[in-house]
Every structure is written in structure tokens, then in C-alpha cells.
Design an enzyme around this catalytic site. Structure first.
Site, PDB file in Angstrom:
ATOM      1  N   HIS A 308       0.851  -1.193   0.000  1.00  0.00           N
ATOM      2  CA  HIS A 308       0.000   0.000   0.000  1.00  0.00           C
ATOM      3  C   HIS A 308       0.878   1.232   0.000  1.00  0.00           C
ATOM      4  O   HIS A 308       1.943   1.238   0.615  1.00  0.00           O
ATOM      5  CB  HIS A 308      -0.909   0.003   1.246  1.00  0.00           C
ATOM      6  CG  HIS A 308      -2.067   0.918   1.102  1.00  0.00           C
ATOM      7  ND1 HIS A 308      -1.990   2.254   1.413  1.00  0.00           N
ATOM      8  CD2 HIS A 308      -3.320   0.700   0.641  1.00  0.00           C
ATOM      9  CE1 HIS A 308      -3.168   2.810   1.154  1.00  0.00           C
ATOM     10  NE2 HIS A 308      -3.981   1.897   0.690  1.00  0.00           N
ATOM     11  N   ASP A 366      -7.917  -5.568   0.247  1.00  0.00           N
ATOM     12  CA  ASP A 366      -8.411  -6.401  -0.837  1.00  0.00           C
ATOM     13  C   ASP A 366      -7.982  -7.854  -0.726  1.00  0.00           C
ATOM     14  O   ASP A 366      -8.437  -8.688  -1.505  1.00  0.00           O
ATOM     15  CB  ASP A 366      -7.922  -5.837  -2.188  1.00  0.00           C
ATOM     16  CG  ASP A 366      -8.603  -4.527  -2.499  1.00  0.00           C
ATOM     17  OD1 ASP A 366      -9.787  -4.407  -2.160  1.00  0.00           O
ATOM     18  OD2 ASP A 366      -7.959  -3.629  -3.047  1.00  0.00           O
TER      19      ASP A 366
END
Ligand code: CMC
Length: 431
Positions: A308, A366
């Protein structure tokens, strides 16, 4: 705007300029470079915005090193456990948790806007049946500007409010219809006696021949997925919405732009890509091969659902999502789901590998969401539309915040030009 507490000095050649530094309520100080070009004749260079704050905001705060995500100051873990999606929507939109009457009023307003203009059905029918539901959503949400003229004037506060409620209310209907269209089933209309998540599940899974009785545990899991995706400060799609809106574009056009940006596999498309990757891996014995590929500089493959831009620690949403995956799969009696086994083993092996720990790559939201959504019966193509419907409130809250900013200017980045300098045109016969 935050108070200016310090200054920074920047020396370029023999010129020194003083720049104000703002101290936020949380997070690192921010150097105000707005007057830099005027004072020093230079631009700053930051493609990807890795060190640049594009706005000031009071909505969401992330401490990526500590794995903290706060909405209006409340930790996401607490909201996922104790609150529910529409209450979080209220919090994001209006800044405070609602009183019981405020919540009831808000839920009524959302519930009363869930239906779509009947003529919009023609838009769905214009798409090929095999269209990706995200393509349908970009088109249909953009087309809302052509149907709801009484909520496109961004200078009218009441119209802004109506547009916000309409978007939050209609997005589940649009996503469900996009799904129904691609599988060739009739559209299922919303039912106002159901809560937000149950209504969405029913619109996706009921058929005229047989109603769908919503399991409260699945509805709770759906609601939690919405809550975990509700906002995430200045990510790519939110920044897209802000940039589109900075020109004065109407709310439906701006949200359609956000949906388009979210679609990419580096952003909201990662949940679909992640589940497809887990299935491709198939069995735990193949994990080392995929980890080796993710580490190989010459192979474009990346572990989807890993890494991320902001989190350099566990994504707090992933922790809740993992728990939820266990609960939902147990409820459905598929706790030995092979994809979940691959996901857990892949997470374990990646976290033990110095490549991932050195680069601070952890599972993101996710990584587990697709497993839950698949167990609920959604095809992978619906994962990103579900993300889009949940993120709509974040986009709208940020859009409203920006429109209320007296300092709002059209977003207009500069560039580091590396092309040819001025030259004369050569006639074609001389080339
Ligand atoms: N697998 C393997 N290597 C990775 C991964 C990954 N998933 N993510 C980053 N890296 C490596 C990358 O190769 C680079 O290595 P090096 O420094 O040696 O060149 C380093 O880590 C930093 O990567 P980056 O691309 O510069 O980092 P970024 O902040 O620009 O990208 C990201 C963040 C999310 C796009 C990236 O981690 C990624 O592509 N992850 C997979 C896609 C994904 O799961 N996206 C969902 C994000 S969460 C939901 C959302 O926000 O929409």
C-alpha cells in the site's frame, strides 16, 4: 486551514526563500509551497504525490506506519464492530455521530431515494451483456446528470445535499442492476423495508420466481465490507473526484470519474485481481513459485492484495476483513475453502520473506474481501462495483468538503518539461 507554526528555508543557488509550515492535528508537518513559484521561479516535482498534500481535510486520517485509520477521529476497527454503514455515512458526511432521531431521519432520506428513474433502464439495455459491471457503472452514474437536473447545481447547498443522498441511495440499485443485466436476469427493484446491505443483497440475488431471504449474518458481513471501504482520504479515485470537481463539474460526472479511476488493478480493481490470483495459485504447494515471481524484477507480476502506498504496517481494514472471512465461511459451512487456505498460507509465507518485510509490504483490504464476496455468491467482476458503491460516500464527503473550501482553485499541476525546445516547422517535402 491549519495554523502556521514554523517556517522552512529553501536555498536555490544564491536565493533563499522562507516557506510557511503548517502543523496538522495529526500526521507530519506540511510545507506550504503555494508561493514558491512566485518567490523563487521554481516548481516542485512529485509525480504520484508521494510527498505532497493536495488539500486540507477533516474527514479521514491514516497513520501508515502505525496501521491507524480514523474517520472523523474514530478508529475503523471500532466503527466496523460497533457501528454500521449508514451511521458511518452520516459521520463522514456531517462530521459527528448522529443522535437516534438524526440517524432515523438520514436512513429515511436514503431509503426514499433508492429507486432509479425508469427510463434509465434503457441505458443498461444499451450495453452488451458481457460488459464489465464497472463499465456499466461509469456510464450509468455519469448519465444521472441527464436525469436529475434538480441536483446538479453545485452552488446550491440544497441541491448538493440532494445529490449526495441520491448517490448513496441509488448506487446499490445501479450496481445490482449492472450485475443482473450481465447475467441476463430481470432487474429487482429496491425494497424500502430492508436495511441498506440486505436490500443490496436481495437486489442481486432475488429473482421474480423466487424471493431471496437475507441471512442477517451475511447482511452484517456485507455492511461491514461497505463500512471498511467507506473512505480512505486522498487516494487516487478520491483525488480524481476532487480534481474533476475543481473545474465546477456536476456531482454525478465527478463520481463517474472516481468510479473510472477506482477500476484499475492498482486500486479498487485489486480485489478482483487478488481472487483471480489466489485461484490461479490453486494449491499451497505453488505459493513459492508465485512469491518468487513477485520478487523478480524482470517479471511484472505483483502479489495482488499486498502493499500500500500509505500503510507500511498492517492495513487495519485487512485485520477486520480476515476475521470476517473466517466468520462468513464458517457460517456458510465452507471454512475449508481452498482459496482461503491458499490466502492464509500465502500471507504467512510472504510475511516471513525478507523481500516483503524489508519493503514493508503487508496484506491490504483487498486480500481477504474477495474471498468473502465469492462465498456470498458474487462473481469476481462484482467485487470492484461493490467497492465503488461503498466508497461513494467517501467521494461525496470529500467533494462537499472541497466545495465548502473558500480557497478552492481549479486543480492544475505543473510539469517538468523534457521535450524539444522551440523549433521551426519543416515542410513535408524536406523531411
Ligand atoms: N508485490 C510485489 N512487490 C511489490 C508489491 C506487490 N504487491 N507492491 C509493491 N512492491 C514493491 C515494488 O516492486 C517496489 O520495489 P522496488 O522498490 O524494489 O522497486 C516497492 O515494493 C515499492 O512499490 P511501489 O510500486 O513504488 O509502491 P507504491 O506505493 O507506488 O504502490 C501499490 C502501492 C498498492 C500500487 C502496490 O503495492 C501494488 O501494486 N500492490 C498490488 C495491488 C493492490 O493490492 N492494490 C490495492 C491497494 S489497497 C486498496 C486500494 O487502495 O484501492
Amino acid at each position: 486551514m491549519a495554523d502556521e507554526t514554523k517556517t522552512a528555508k529553501l536555498t536555490i543557488g544564491d536565493k533563499t526563500v522562507e516557506l510557511p509550515v503548517f502543523t496538522p492535528t495529526a500526521g507530519p508537518d506540511v510545507i506550504d509551497i503555494r508561493k514558491l513559484y512566485g518567490q523563487a521561479g521554481v516548481f516542485t516535482y512529485d509525480p504520484g504525490f508521494t510527498s505532497t498534500a493536495s488539500c486540507d481535510s477533516t474527514i479521514t486520517f491514516i497513520d501508515g506506519d502505525e496501521g491507524v485509520l480514523l474517520h472523523r477521529g474514530y478508529p475503523i476497527g471500532e466503527l466496523a464492530e460497533k457501528s454500521h454503514y449508514l451511521e458511518v455515512c452520516y459521520l463522514l458526511l456531517y462530521g459527528e455521530l448522529p443522535s437516534p432521531t438524526e440517524l432515523e431521519d438520514f436512513e429515511d432520506r436514503v431509503t426514499n431515494h433508492t429507486m432509479l428513474h425508469e427510463q434509465m433502464m434503457n441505458f443498461f439495455r444499451g450495453f452488451r451483456r458481457d460488459a464489465h459491471p464497472m463499465a456499466v457503472m461509469v456510464g450509468v452514474v455519469g448519465a444521472m446528470s441527464a436525469f436529475y437536473h434538480d441536483s446538479t447545481d453545485i452552488n446550491d447547498e440544497w441541491q448538493r445535499e440532494v445529490a449526495s443522498i441520491r448517490l448513496i441511495a441509488k448506487m446499490p440499485t445501479i450496481a445490482a442492476m449492472a450485475y443482473k443485466y450481465t447475467i441476463g436476469q430481470p432487474f429487482v427493484y429496491p425494497r424500502n423495508d430492508l436495511d441498506y446491505a440486505s436490500n443490496f443483497l436481495r437486489m442481486c440475488f432475488a429473482v421474480p420466481a423466487e424471493d431471496y431471504v437475507v441471512d442477517p449474518i451475511l447482511s452484517r458481513a456485507m455492511d461491514r465490507i461497505f463500512t471498511l471501504h467507506a473512505d480512505h482520504e486522498q487516494n487516487a479515485s478520491t483525488s480524481t473526484v476532487r480534481l474533476a470537481s475543481s473545474s465546477g463539474a456536476n456531482p454525478f460526472a465527478c463520481i463517474a470519474a472516481g468510479i473510472a479511476c477506482l477500476w484499475g488493478p492498482a486500486h479498487g480493481g485489486a480485489n478482483q485481481a487478488c481472487l483471480e490470483m489466489l485461484k490461479e495459485i490453486g494449491t499451497p504447494d505453488r505459493i513459492p513459485e508465485y512469491i518468487a515471481r513477485a520478487k523478480d524484477k524482470d517479471d511484472p507480476f505483483r502479489l495482488m492484495g499486498f502493499g500500500h502506498r500509505v500503510y507500511k504496517n498492517f492495513d487495519p481494514r485487512a485485520t477486520v476483513m480476515k476475521q470476517s472471512a473466517d466468520e462468513v465461511l464458517e457460517l456458510l459451512g465452507v471454512e475449508n475453502n481452498p482459496t482461503l487456505q491458499v490466502a492464509k498460507e500465502l500471507e504467512k509465507q510472504a510475511l516471513e520473506d525478507p523481500y516483503f518485510s524489508d519493503k514493508k509490504l503487508f496484506p491490504n483490504v483487498d486480500f481477504y474481501s474477495g474471498i468473502i464476496l465469492e462465498a456470498m455468491g458474487f462473481p469476481t467482476s462484482m467485487f470492484t462495483p461493490i467497492f465503488a458503491l461503498a466508497r461513494t460516500v467517501g467521494w461525496i464527503s470529500q467533494w462537499k468538503e472541497q466545495l465548502n473550501d473558500p480557497q478552492l482553485k481549479i486543480g492544475r499541476p505543473r510539469q517538468l518539461y523534457l521535450g524539444e525546445t522551440q523549433r521551426s516547422y519543416t515542410d513535408i517535402e524536406n523531411r
